[in-house]
Design a protein around this motif. Structure first.
Motif, PDB file in Angstrom:
ATOM      1  N   VAL A 136     -28.902   5.552   5.020  1.00  0.00           N
ATOM      2  CA  VAL A 136     -28.394   4.260   5.399  1.00  0.00           C
ATOM      3  C   VAL A 136     -27.414   3.687   4.263  1.00  0.00           C
ATOM      4  O   VAL A 136     -26.665   3.164   4.641  1.00  0.00           O
ATOM      5  CB  VAL A 136     -29.527   3.346   5.974  1.00  0.00           C
ATOM      6  N   ARG A 137     -28.085   3.812   3.081  1.00  0.00           N
ATOM      7  CA  ARG A 137     -27.464   3.173   2.010  1.00  0.00           C
ATOM      8  C   ARG A 137     -26.018   3.865   1.574  1.00  0.00           C
ATOM      9  O   ARG A 137     -25.194   3.206   1.302  1.00  0.00           O
ATOM     10  CB  ARG A 137     -28.315   3.637   0.704  1.00  0.00           C
ATOM     11  N   VAL A 138     -25.783   5.071   2.190  1.00  0.00           N
ATOM     12  CA  VAL A 138     -24.623   5.865   1.989  1.00  0.00           C
ATOM     13  C   VAL A 138     -23.431   5.213   2.899  1.00  0.00           C
ATOM     14  O   VAL A 138     -22.296   4.906   2.738  1.00  0.00           O
ATOM     15  CB  VAL A 138     -24.554   7.295   2.044  1.00  0.00           C
ATOM     16  N   LYS A 139     -23.886   4.921   3.947  1.00  0.00           N
ATOM     17  CA  LYS A 139     -23.074   4.385   4.996  1.00  0.00           C
ATOM     18  C   LYS A 139     -23.051   3.036   4.814  1.00  0.00           C
ATOM     19  O   LYS A 139     -21.779   2.496   4.902  1.00  0.00           O
ATOM     20  CB  LYS A 139     -23.881   4.422   6.593  1.00  0.00           C
ATOM     21  N   GLU A 140     -23.680   2.227   4.017  1.00  0.00           N
ATOM     22  CA  GLU A 140     -23.417   0.984   3.677  1.00  0.00           C
ATOM     23  C   GLU A 140     -22.321   0.945   2.408  1.00  0.00           C
ATOM     24  O   GLU A 140     -21.343   0.367   2.434  1.00  0.00           O
ATOM     25  CB  GLU A 140     -24.732   0.259   3.085  1.00  0.00           C
ATOM     26  N   LEU A 141     -22.252   2.019   1.541  1.00  0.00           N
ATOM     27  CA  LEU A 141     -21.190   2.166   0.489  1.00  0.00           C
ATOM     28  C   LEU A 141     -20.063   2.688   1.118  1.00  0.00           C
ATOM     29  O   LEU A 141     -18.962   2.232   0.905  1.00  0.00           O
ATOM     30  CB  LEU A 141     -21.754   3.301  -0.416  1.00  0.00           C
ATOM     31  N   SER A 142     -20.013   3.403   2.306  1.00  0.00           N
ATOM     32  CA  SER A 142     -18.785   3.770   3.227  1.00  0.00           C
ATOM     33  C   SER A 142     -18.095   2.585   3.661  1.00  0.00           C
ATOM     34  O   SER A 142     -17.001   2.386   3.402  1.00  0.00           O
ATOM     35  CB  SER A 142     -19.254   4.650   4.202  1.00  0.00           C
ATOM     36  N   ARG A 143     -19.003   1.695   4.202  1.00  0.00           N
ATOM     37  CA  ARG A 143     -18.500   0.191   4.800  1.00  0.00           C
ATOM     38  C   ARG A 143     -17.861  -0.484   3.569  1.00  0.00           C
ATOM     39  O   ARG A 143     -16.658  -1.094   3.919  1.00  0.00           O
ATOM     40  CB  ARG A 143     -19.518  -0.506   5.309  1.00  0.00           C
ATOM     41  N   LEU A 144     -18.313  -0.609   2.699  1.00  0.00           N
ATOM     42  CA  LEU A 144     -17.680  -1.287   1.461  1.00  0.00           C
ATOM     43  C   LEU A 144     -16.570  -0.853   0.905  1.00  0.00           C
ATOM     44  O   LEU A 144     -15.527  -1.630   0.759  1.00  0.00           O
ATOM     45  CB  LEU A 144     -18.881  -1.400   0.300  1.00  0.00           C
ATOM     46  N   MET A 145     -16.379   0.566   0.756  1.00  0.00           N
ATOM     47  CA  MET A 145     -15.284   1.005   0.503  1.00  0.00           C
ATOM     48  C   MET A 145     -14.151   1.029   1.374  1.00  0.00           C
ATOM     49  O   MET A 145     -13.021   0.881   1.279  1.00  0.00           O
ATOM     50  CB  MET A 145     -15.457   2.595   0.098  1.00  0.00           C
ATOM     51  N   ILE A 146     -14.355   1.377   2.613  1.00  0.00           N
ATOM     52  CA  ILE A 146     -13.403   1.160   3.838  1.00  0.00           C
ATOM     53  C   ILE A 146     -12.893  -0.382   3.776  1.00  0.00           C
ATOM     54  O   ILE A 146     -11.678  -0.710   4.038  1.00  0.00           O
ATOM     55  CB  ILE A 146     -14.074   1.359   5.217  1.00  0.00           C
ATOM     56  N   HIS A 147     -14.062  -1.209   3.715  1.00  0.00           N
ATOM     57  CA  HIS A 147     -13.606  -2.673   3.445  1.00  0.00           C
ATOM     58  C   HIS A 147     -12.612  -3.035   2.218  1.00  0.00           C
ATOM     59  O   HIS A 147     -11.613  -3.772   2.421  1.00  0.00           O
ATOM     60  CB  HIS A 147     -14.658  -3.598   3.508  1.00  0.00           C
ATOM     61  N   TRP A 148     -12.823  -2.347   1.154  1.00  0.00           N
ATOM     62  CA  TRP A 148     -12.188  -2.627   0.102  1.00  0.00           C
ATOM     63  C   TRP A 148     -10.613  -1.939   0.408  1.00  0.00           C
ATOM     64  O   TRP A 148      -9.640  -2.630   0.060  1.00  0.00           O
ATOM     65  CB  TRP A 148     -12.458  -1.477  -1.132  1.00  0.00           C
ATOM     66  N   PHE A 149     -10.287  -0.949   0.938  1.00  0.00           N
ATOM     67  CA  PHE A 149      -9.161  -0.397   1.325  1.00  0.00           C
ATOM     68  C   PHE A 149      -8.415  -1.440   2.364  1.00  0.00           C
ATOM     69  O   PHE A 149      -7.219  -1.439   2.208  1.00  0.00           O
ATOM     70  CB  PHE A 149      -9.172   1.001   2.065  1.00  0.00           C
ATOM     71  N   LYS A 150      -9.162  -1.969   3.049  1.00  0.00           N
ATOM     72  CA  LYS A 150      -8.469  -2.904   4.027  1.00  0.00           C
ATOM     73  C   LYS A 150      -8.078  -4.360   3.655  1.00  0.00           C
ATOM     74  O   LYS A 150      -7.170  -4.913   4.142  1.00  0.00           O
ATOM     75  CB  LYS A 150      -9.465  -3.204   5.399  1.00  0.00           C
ATOM     76  N   THR A 151      -8.796  -4.728   2.415  1.00  0.00           N
ATOM     77  CA  THR A 151      -8.434  -5.949   2.048  1.00  0.00           C
ATOM     78  C   THR A 151      -7.897  -5.958   0.742  1.00  0.00           C
ATOM     79  O   THR A 151      -7.640  -7.335   0.155  1.00  0.00           O
ATOM     80  CB  THR A 151      -9.629  -6.700   2.091  1.00  0.00           C
ATOM     81  N   SER A 152      -7.868  -4.839   0.045  1.00  0.00           N
ATOM     82  CA  SER A 152      -7.485  -5.123  -1.541  1.00  0.00           C
ATOM     83  C   SER A 152      -6.054  -4.632  -1.621  1.00  0.00           C
ATOM     84  O   SER A 152      -5.386  -4.485  -2.773  1.00  0.00           O
ATOM     85  CB  SER A 152      -8.185  -4.241  -2.209  1.00  0.00           C
ATOM     86  N   PHE A 153      -5.175  -4.159  -0.491  1.00  0.00           N
ATOM     87  CA  PHE A 153      -3.829  -3.528  -0.872  1.00  0.00           C
ATOM     88  C   PHE A 153      -2.829  -4.515  -0.257  1.00  0.00           C
ATOM     89  O   PHE A 153      -3.099  -5.224   0.999  1.00  0.00           O
ATOM     90  CB  PHE A 153      -3.607  -2.221  -0.254  1.00  0.00           C
ATOM     91  N   ALA A 154      -1.559  -4.791  -0.707  1.00  0.00           N
ATOM     92  CA  ALA A 154      -0.659  -5.274   0.009  1.00  0.00           C
ATOM     93  C   ALA A 154      -0.499  -5.248   1.192  1.00  0.00           C
ATOM     94  O   ALA A 154      -0.562  -3.676   1.610  1.00  0.00           O
ATOM     95  CB  ALA A 154       0.743  -5.009  -0.986  1.00  0.00           C
ATOM     96  N   ASN A 155       0.046  -6.193   2.273  1.00  0.00           N
ATOM     97  CA  ASN A 155       0.391  -5.712   3.422  1.00  0.00           C
ATOM     98  C   ASN A 155       1.728  -4.707   3.757  1.00  0.00           C
ATOM     99  O   ASN A 155       2.507  -4.702   2.858  1.00  0.00           O
ATOM    100  CB  ASN A 155       0.647  -7.183   4.313  1.00  0.00           C
ATOM    101  N   THR A 156       1.583  -4.164   4.912  1.00  0.00           N
ATOM    102  CA  THR A 156       2.742  -3.535   5.173  1.00  0.00           C
ATOM    103  C   THR A 156       3.987  -4.338   5.376  1.00  0.00           C
ATOM    104  O   THR A 156       4.369  -5.292   5.905  1.00  0.00           O
ATOM    105  CB  THR A 156       2.642  -2.749   6.608  1.00  0.00           C
ATOM    106  N   THR A 157       5.223  -3.699   4.635  1.00  0.00           N
ATOM    107  CA  THR A 157       6.248  -4.444   4.651  1.00  0.00           C
ATOM    108  C   THR A 157       7.289  -3.419   4.859  1.00  0.00           C
ATOM    109  O   THR A 157       7.318  -2.062   5.140  1.00  0.00           O
ATOM    110  CB  THR A 157       6.657  -4.988   3.294  1.00  0.00           C
ATOM    111  N   LYS A 158       8.731  -3.845   4.992  1.00  0.00           N
ATOM    112  CA  LYS A 158       9.738  -3.024   5.430  1.00  0.00           C
ATOM    113  C   LYS A 158       9.797  -1.756   4.102  1.00  0.00           C
ATOM    114  O   LYS A 158      10.259  -0.724   4.571  1.00  0.00           O
ATOM    115  CB  LYS A 158      11.254  -3.479   5.569  1.00  0.00           C
TER     116      LYS A 158
END
Length: 322
Positions: A176-198
């Motif tokens: 379960v703890r690994v899945k928690e870490l996976s969620r955090l890293m997936i959330h990091w990718f979704k919230t830490s990068f600049a939005n899509t632009t042209k």
């Protein structure tokens, strides 16, 4: 290259306890009545999808974050593979697939589902049952050879759908703890990068599956602890993402190190390299074309309050070399 950090980003948390509270409140899937509503909603949609499919399905395979239990509070990704003997002839199945999926899409447009305050992202695919429910080892090896020799990328992707249950099982087998870490890293990718632009519209960040495999690799390298600090786990993953050219990960649970196709793929691989644990012909890191940007954002993330003053602790001491 630019970041997408917000003032409320989880990287602003101070310490493990605050990160855990953030994860429990913002990332972990809801439980209780909302979870029950999600289950009922997804079950209804699955029945609807099968009912709308224009040809009889011999078997249905499910994948995605919801099935692997790495989904986050706001959204679940669900892969649905409809297998039908109608598509057994590769020569004319592509036309039938397009027509069948278009009919399904139009039917789904005319329906209305959703009451769980949680969004579900469905990806629906169809093909014929290449392996069957209980394939022999020889049949799987035959599929690997077919995938390796296939010159048609679309056909290779369709054939590889048969391996989806093994991908799901590989991720679900972690604690379960690994899945928690996976969620955090997936959330990091979704919230830490600049939005899509042209300017960056063709940018592709690593897939969720790639992130899940990377976290499993770190857990195994740390000798599979049942419990561990999420801050230490995130720090370890981010430190390696900074040095992404050193990523070189292979598992041998579904194919032997001397299996000729694995040997050929391994000899010519480029880094970063994470070989799909159930498909020796696919480097899952190839889904990303922005590794320099990933390293840049990971480097800046390590300077955030969450990691300030943090040093490696057992069993993560191996990260001191990075």
């Amino acid at each position: 290259m630019s970041t997408g950090f917000s003032p409320h980003n989880m990287l602003e948390c101070k310490g493990s306890q605050e990160l855990q509270r953030f994860a429990d409140k913002k990332i972990r899937p809801a439980s209780g009545s909302q979870s029950a509503a999600c289950v009922a909603e997804i079950s209804a949609l699955l029945q609807l999808i099968q009912g709308c499919f224009p040809v009889p399905a011999s078997r249905v395979i499910q994948g995605g974050s919801y099935v692997k239990r790495t989904d986050t509070q706001g959204c679940s990704e669900i892969d649905i593979v409809l297998l039908s003997d109608v598509f057994a002839s590769v020569n004319h199945c592509k036309k039938q697939l397009r027509e069948g999926l278009e009919t399904l899409r139009e039917n789904l447009k005319r329906t209305s589902h959703g009451n769980s305050l949680h969004s579900h992202s469905f990806e629906i695919m169809a093909y014929y049952d290449v392996l069957g429910p209980t394939p022999s080892t020889d049949l799987k090896l035959h599929l690997y050879r077919k995938l390796y020799l296939c010159n048609d990328s679309d056909e290779a992707q369709l054939c590889a759908l048969a391996l989806l249950p093994y991908q799901v099982d590989f991720v679900k087998a972690s604690v379960v703890r690994v899945k928690e870490l996976s969620r955090l890293m997936i959330h990091w990718f979704k919230t830490s990068f600049a939005n899509t632009t042209k300017e960056n519209k063709f940018r592709r960040l690593p897939s969720s599956y790639t992130v899940e495999l990377l976290t499993i690799y770190f857990w195994e390298r740390a000798e599979k602890p049942l419990f561990f600090s999420l801050v230490q786990g995130m720090r370890a993953v981010l430190k390696l993402l900074v040095r992404y050219a050193e990523i070189d990960v292979v598992w041998h649970r579904h194919y032997h190190p001397k299996f000729p196709i694995f040997v050929k793929v391994n000899q010519k691989h480029t880094r970063p390299f994470i070989l799909d644990p159930v498909n020796p012909t696919v480097n899952v890191c190839d889904t990303c074309n922005a590794w320099d940007e990933v390293a840049h954002v990971a480097r800046l993330s390590l300077l955030k309050p969450l990691f300030r003053g943090v040093r490696a602790e057992p069993p993560w001491l191996f990260t001191n070399d990075w």
